[in-house]
Design an enzyme around this catalytic site. Structure first.
Site, PDB file in Angstrom:
ATOM      1  N   SER A 114      19.240  39.431 -47.862  1.00  0.00           N
ATOM      2  CA  SER A 114      18.360  38.262 -47.948  1.00  0.00           C
ATOM      3  C   SER A 114      19.152  36.949 -47.934  1.00  0.00           C
ATOM      4  O   SER A 114      20.321  36.908 -48.301  1.00  0.00           O
ATOM      5  CB  SER A 114      17.537  38.319 -49.235  1.00  0.00           C
ATOM      6  OG  SER A 114      16.870  39.548 -49.344  1.00  0.00           O
TER       7      SER A 114
HETATM    8  N1  SAH Z   1      18.243  43.336 -51.882  1.00  0.00           N
HETATM    9  C1  SAH Z   1      18.841  43.564 -50.605  1.00  0.00           C
HETATM   10  C2  SAH Z   1      17.896  43.215 -49.481  1.00  0.00           C
HETATM   11  C3  SAH Z   1      17.604  44.447 -48.721  1.00  0.00           C
HETATM   12  S1  SAH Z   1      16.341  44.400 -47.517  1.00  0.00           S
HETATM   13  C4  SAH Z   1      20.181  42.894 -50.465  1.00  0.00           C
HETATM   14  O1  SAH Z   1      20.576  42.128 -51.360  1.00  0.00           O
HETATM   15  O2  SAH Z   1      20.887  43.154 -49.498  1.00  0.00           O
HETATM   16  C5  SAH Z   1      15.196  45.568 -48.207  1.00  0.00           C
HETATM   17  C6  SAH Z   1      15.671  46.968 -48.377  1.00  0.00           C
HETATM   18  O3  SAH Z   1      14.556  47.711 -48.869  1.00  0.00           O
HETATM   19  C7  SAH Z   1      16.132  47.669 -47.108  1.00  0.00           C
HETATM   20  O4  SAH Z   1      17.440  48.118 -47.281  1.00  0.00           O
HETATM   21  C8  SAH Z   1      15.149  48.842 -46.971  1.00  0.00           C
HETATM   22  O5  SAH Z   1      15.744  50.021 -46.469  1.00  0.00           O
HETATM   23  C9  SAH Z   1      14.699  49.034 -48.403  1.00  0.00           C
HETATM   24  N2  SAH Z   1      13.415  49.735 -48.577  1.00  0.00           N
HETATM   25  C10 SAH Z   1      12.311  49.715 -47.777  1.00  0.00           C
HETATM   26  N3  SAH Z   1      11.342  50.467 -48.300  1.00  0.00           N
HETATM   27  C11 SAH Z   1      11.824  50.976 -49.465  1.00  0.00           C
HETATM   28  C12 SAH Z   1      11.289  51.837 -50.473  1.00  0.00           C
HETATM   29  N4  SAH Z   1      10.056  52.335 -50.397  1.00  0.00           N
HETATM   30  N5  SAH Z   1      12.068  52.153 -51.529  1.00  0.00           N
HETATM   31  C13 SAH Z   1      13.333  51.667 -51.646  1.00  0.00           C
HETATM   32  N6  SAH Z   1      13.891  50.868 -50.721  1.00  0.00           N
HETATM   33  C14 SAH Z   1      13.149  50.503 -49.642  1.00  0.00           C
END
Ligand code: SAH
Length: 250
Positions: free
Chosen positions: A98
């Site tokens: 993000s």
């Molecule tokens: N907080 C992260 C942002 C990641 S983007 C950072 O600092 O880099 C969101 C993430 O959520 C992705 O990696 C995606 O694979 C994950 N995601 C999507 N659906 C999900 C679910 N049901 N449970 C856990 N993770 C999930």
């Protein structure tokens, strides 16, 4: 005779300089670039993207932690030069890390305390977990893509974030065995607040979650008190969608 001796010495000197240069380059391959330039970029990121009046992040602890967490360690080597830019960046597997401002905004609004236990859904790169790690006593984080979960876990361990517990799975279900949580931070967009997450929030607890609406997404602050749950829209955003496993879709 003298000229050829001079030529010989300058040739040898040239070789030595090149060898020394190569040694320096070898010592600092792209992945282990020296920290100093990144520290300067990070300080600028905090000032311009977070603390500036137009952005308005005020919590000193959040600003301090984000001034210290090495964001460049959480982006793929090819993206490292842009690690402190004012944007989300691809991290592979169609997912993103993000934008720093969004990380700060979501963290600040949770009003975390040093003794808080926090659940993050969507570990991704592990960067948000590292930021939380510096502010609270314990972070649980769940990621649905096993490869990302493994990489974030290794990175967080390597960088010494020992109070982060990384799990692989569908965060829609939360982590009932570790509940309740003082705060929950969701970094993928859902159609509704997952009922298990609502249930796993402590009374007095706060959750920040992006929800899909007709045309886009809005970040909602969800608060739980003795009377129940309240939900307030706080910011239009764009996150990757929350994926669902077979178990939680049933
Ligand atoms: N907080 C992260 C942002 C990641 S983007 C950072 O600092 O880099 C969101 C993430 O959520 C992705 O990696 C995606 O694979 C994950 N995601 C999507 N659906 C999900 C679910 N049901 N449970 C856990 N993770 C999930």
């Amino acid at each position: 005779m003298k000229v050829s001796l001079l030529l010989f010495f300058s040739f040898v000197a040239g070789l030595l300089v090149r060898a020394a240069g190569q040694m320096i380059i070898n010592r600092y391959p792209v992945e282990e670039a020296p920290e100093a330039p990144f520290a300067v970029e990070r300080a600028r990121m905090v000032e311009v993207q977070l603390a500036a009046p137009s952005r308005g992040i005020r919590d000193k602890r959040v600003l301090h932690v984000m001034g210290n967490v090495p964001r460049h360690e959480f982006v793929p080597p090819a993206r490292r030069a842009r690690a402190y830019s004012d944007s989300a960046l691809p991290i592979g597997y169609n997912q993103t890390i993000s934008q720093p401002y969004i990380v700060a905004f979501m963290t600040e609004i949770l009003e975390l305390k040093p003794e808080s236990r926090v659940l993050e859904v969507g570990t991704g790169s592990g960067y948000q977990s590292a930021v939380l790690s510096g502010l609270v006593s314990k972070v649980f984080t769940i990621e649905i893509v096993p490869e990302l979960a493994a990489r974030a876990k290794a990175d967080l361990q390597r960088l010494g974030y020992t109070n982060v517990d990384c799990r692989t799975g569908d965060g829609f279900a939360g982590l009932p065995e570790e509940a309740p949580f003082d705060a929950i931070l969701v970094t993928c967009a859902a159609d509704q607040v997952p009922p298990p997450l609502e249930a796993q929030l402590k009374p007095g607890g706060r959750m920040i979650i992006p929800l899909n609406d007709g045309s886009g997404q809005t970040l909602f602050l969800v608060c739980k008190d003795d009377l129940g749950i309240s939900k307030k829209p706080v910011l239009p955003v764009r996150f990757v969608p929350m994926r669902r496993s077979k178990q939680t879709e049933r």
